[in-house]
Design a protein around this motif. Structure first.
Motif, mmCIF file in Angstrom:
data_model
loop_
_atom_site.group_PDB
_atom_site.id
_atom_site.type_symbol
_atom_site.label_atom_id
_atom_site.label_comp_id
_atom_site.label_asym_id
_atom_site.label_seq_id
_atom_site.Cartn_x
_atom_site.Cartn_y
_atom_site.Cartn_z
ATOM 1 N N PHE A 16 0.795 -1.322 -0.235
ATOM 2 C CA PHE A 16 -0.056 -0.030 0.094
ATOM 3 C C PHE A 16 0.895 1.291 -0.171
ATOM 4 N N SER A 17 0.473 2.064 -1.061
ATOM 5 C CA SER A 17 1.348 3.450 -0.923
ATOM 6 C C SER A 17 0.254 4.427 -1.561
ATOM 7 N N MET A 18 0.508 5.695 -0.925
ATOM 8 C CA MET A 18 -0.582 6.901 -1.190
ATOM 9 C C MET A 18 -0.097 7.334 -2.494
ATOM 10 N N GLU A 19 1.428 7.155 -3.087
ATOM 11 C CA GLU A 19 1.666 7.522 -4.280
ATOM 12 C C GLU A 19 2.724 6.444 -4.839
ATOM 13 N N ILE A 20 2.567 6.062 -6.175
ATOM 14 C CA ILE A 20 3.321 5.156 -6.907
ATOM 15 C C ILE A 20 3.801 5.804 -8.123
ATOM 16 N N GLY A 21 4.959 5.877 -8.483
ATOM 17 C CA GLY A 21 5.578 6.345 -9.814
ATOM 18 C C GLY A 21 5.980 5.221 -10.627
ATOM 19 N N THR A 28 0.878 9.838 -10.904
ATOM 20 C CA THR A 28 0.247 9.724 -9.528
ATOM 21 C C THR A 28 1.361 9.543 -8.236
ATOM 22 N N TYR A 29 2.663 10.494 -8.741
ATOM 23 C CA TYR A 29 3.341 10.604 -7.713
ATOM 24 C C TYR A 29 3.994 11.859 -7.483
ATOM 25 N N HIS A 141 -6.590 14.866 -6.177
ATOM 26 C CA HIS A 141 -5.757 15.468 -6.063
ATOM 27 C C HIS A 141 -4.658 14.895 -5.044
ATOM 28 N N LEU A 142 -3.424 14.670 -5.667
ATOM 29 C CA LEU A 142 -2.094 13.813 -4.775
ATOM 30 C C LEU A 142 -1.810 15.076 -3.838
ATOM 31 N N TYR A 143 -1.729 14.787 -2.476
ATOM 32 C CA TYR A 143 -1.246 15.632 -1.322
ATOM 33 C C TYR A 143 -1.927 17.060 -1.616
ATOM 34 N N GLY A 144 -3.076 17.155 -2.179
ATOM 35 C CA GLY A 144 -3.903 18.559 -2.244
ATOM 36 C C GLY A 144 -4.946 18.715 -1.156
ATOM 37 N N GLY A 145 -5.455 19.638 -0.960
ATOM 38 C CA GLY A 145 -6.536 19.872 0.049
ATOM 39 C C GLY A 145 -6.230 19.955 1.379
ATOM 40 N N ASP A 146 -7.303 20.090 2.399
ATOM 41 C CA ASP A 146 -6.908 20.178 3.787
ATOM 42 C C ASP A 146 -6.812 18.904 4.754
#
Ligand SMILES: *Cc1c(COP(=O)(O)O)cnc(C)c1O
Length: 570
Positions: A16-21, A28-29, A141-146
């Motif tokens: 499991f990973s929040m971002e994968i390149g 998505t990284y 959004h990756l690492y976007g928002g509050d």
């Protein structure tokens, strides 16, 4: 049609990973964490390890970077079409967010290795008719928002991911949490391992934490607690509700706020940092837990330039799936390795000419620096004393930079602006370029095409760092602060050079910038520039040492074998 069901026949490691390149086409990284995840997956496929990866679809990607006339970073979203590269799976599951049911579906991408190994990567998506508009944007959004947006994403990733794997029929032997973003999956697992105590649910004995621990492996990547995801419990209650009873959650995830790192630590049987030093630092941060260290790597084939790869094929056949063979790099004739590097350099300079108009000179020693731009990485450190730099490097140095600052990081944007302004003021005597929109495509052009790879983070904040390994794989020596992987890879004058004091202290108090800056200038002037211009044979020897002593070891093949023997099979 390739059916996911063929991947459900044998038990797998769920990564499991929040971002994968995986490639620049799937944006998505954001940086090192995601690229590491992608490289991990590719090595797993090469090695035919049974793995399934889970991440978010991030439909708007990370952003696209441009600059205004003042050199200030501008962001625009990169929309990409999952339909073109991925296959939508038919199943949907529900997660509860703000008391609403939110549907989650998954797209599958298959990583196929030339060895015949294949494995699926699932990209979770809430952009489904029937979800309210707000919920359809959760996976945009990756690492976007509050903070609330982030918590919703973590619910989708952790709880949604675990549920979807189950519904699709995957058998999971271990869950590997790459950083704390997926920690909520432990709550889903706890719910699966509830035991009724007689006919009531006794809250304190009905949760089989040891069973969940046996299933989970946690890799921490952040050497300071401020970097760990934490959420106030009122927010957790409002958005997530009671996945498990609140008092139990507080025991596992922290008394005052939900700390995703704490939750993962409490529910994993194997915990590791990403380099030896980072393991020690994490051990000091988390007394009471046993923290191991498995040093990060890079995927050998992905990060070898198209100029170097044919040489490795010719002299070290099999290197891509057995990078240990690079230890015999001395079999490659000096002249051929030198020519391959020059080709990479010329090709990079061509790209630079096309994109910026600046023509760099392939005869001149060229320093590269590219990574996420954030305060601790000190991208502008080499400009501390511009006069000194000009005196040392005038006519003898060129600098190439790249990197994005987070949209809300004005300090980082300021650093980029400073570098771009310096580039203008130095003029032709010391050419400096700042390339826009650093991503995986630019990385594989840039890193192999420079002569030295500079890295000067604030110790001990570079948990591992991986771009220096990409340099090494292409024979480019590192010139770096002794932090992260470089503590293990560095042999002074043999594999590159250190900057500043040795890494004997674990606190940031050893960061005397003055000392780092002085050492940087001194080594450039007295050691590196003379070696480059006056001792060609010595320089090529260095190139080979870098490959034979760094690249053969710091790669994700070696790393994955360690995860298998030390974590997955335990
Ligand atoms: C490898 C890579 C990174 C990581 O760089 P570090 O110097 O280890 O921080 C970041 N971004 C991209 C695009 C990369 O390819």
């Amino acid at each position: 049609m390739n059916d996911w069901r063929r991947y459900t026949e044998i038990p797998r490691i769920a990564y499991f990973s929040m971002e994968i390149g995986l490639t620049a086409e799937i944006p998505t990284y954001r940086g090192g964490l995601g690229v590491l995840a992608g490289d991990t997956i590719k090595s797993a496929a090469d090695l035919k390890l049974p793995l399934v990866a889970v991440t978010l679809i991030s439909r708007k990607g990370y952003f696209r970077q441009t600059f205004n006339d003042d050199g200030w970073q501008q962001e625009s979203s990169v929309n990409w079409n999952p339909e073109e590269l991925l296959e939508l799976l038919p199943s949907k599951i529900l997660v509860t967010i703000e008391n609403r049911d939110v549907k989650v579906q998954a797209w599958m991408y298959q990583v196929k290795s030339p060895t015949g190994g294949e494995l699926p990567v699932l990209f979770l998506d809430t952009d489904i008719p029937g979800n309210i508009p707000e919920d359809r944007k959760i996976t945009d959004h990756l690492y976007g928002g509050d903070m609330g947006y982030r918590l919703k994403q973590e619910i989708v990733l952790g709880i949604g991911g675990a549920r979807l794997l189950q519904l699709l029929g995957f058998q999971i032997r271990k869950y590997h949490l790459n950083e704390g973003h997926a920690s909520l999956l432990t709550l889903e697992l706890l719910n699966h391992h509830r035991r009724p105590v007689e006919d009531s649910w006794d809250e304190h004995t009905s949760w089989d934490t040891s069973r969940v621990q046996e299933m989970c492996v946690f890799t921490t990547h952040t050497p300071v607690t401020a970097g760990h995801d934490r959420f106030p419990y009122d927010l957790v209650e409002r958005i997530m509700g009671d996945v498990i009873p609140m008092d139990r959650l507080k025991e596992l995830g922290g008394k005052d706020e939900l700390n995703m790192t704490m939750l993962a630590l409490n529910l994993s049987h194997f915990i590791n940092g990403v380099a030896k030093k980072h393991g020690e630092i994490s051990q000091a941060l988390f007394p009471g837990f046993k923290v191991n260290a498995i040093t990060n790597g890079i995927h050998p084939f992905t990060w070898t330039s198209p100029y170097m790869a044919p040489l490795y094929d010719k002299y070290l056949p099999g290197w891509a799936n057995e990078p240990e063979l690079l230890v015999r790099v001395d079999n490659i004739p000096d002249q051929e390795i030198d020519e391959a590097h020059t080709k990479a350099k010329v090709s990079l300079f061509q790209y630079i000419k096309e994109t910026t108009g600046t023509q760099l000179d392939p005869e001149i020693l060229t320093i590269g620096f590219a990574r996420r731009v954030t305060a601790y990485k000190r991208a502008n450190m080499i400009f501390t004393d511009p006069q000194r730099l000009l005196k040392i490097g005038g006519g003898k140095l060129q600098l190439v930079f790249a990197g994005k600052a987070h949209p809300r990081d004005d300090y980082g944007k300021g650093m980029i602006q400073e570098i771009r302004q310096q580039a203008n003021s130095f003029g032709d005597n010391l050419k400096i370029v700042y390339l826009s929109n650093y991503n995986m495509d630019l990385a594989i052009r840039l890193i192999p095409g420079v002569d030295i790879w500079l890295n000067n983070p604030l110790r001990p904040l570079e948990a591992s760092g991986t771009s220096g390994m990409k340099a090494a794989l292409n024979g480019v020596p590192n010139f770096s602060v002794l932090d992260g992987w470089w503590i293990e890879g560095h042999i002074e004058g043999v594999t590159g050079w250190s900057i500043g004091p040795p890494p004997t202290e674990t606190t940031t108090a050893v960061n005397n910038s003055d000392e780092d800056v002085k050492d940087l200038y001194k080594k450039l002037e007295e050691t590196i520039i003379p070696l480059y211009y006056d001792d060609r044979t010595g320089w090529i020897k260095l190139t080979k040492n870098v490959i034979g002593k760094n690249a053969y070891y710091f790669n994700t093949h070696v790393m994955m074998r360690r995860y298998v023997t030390e974590a997955y099979l335990q």
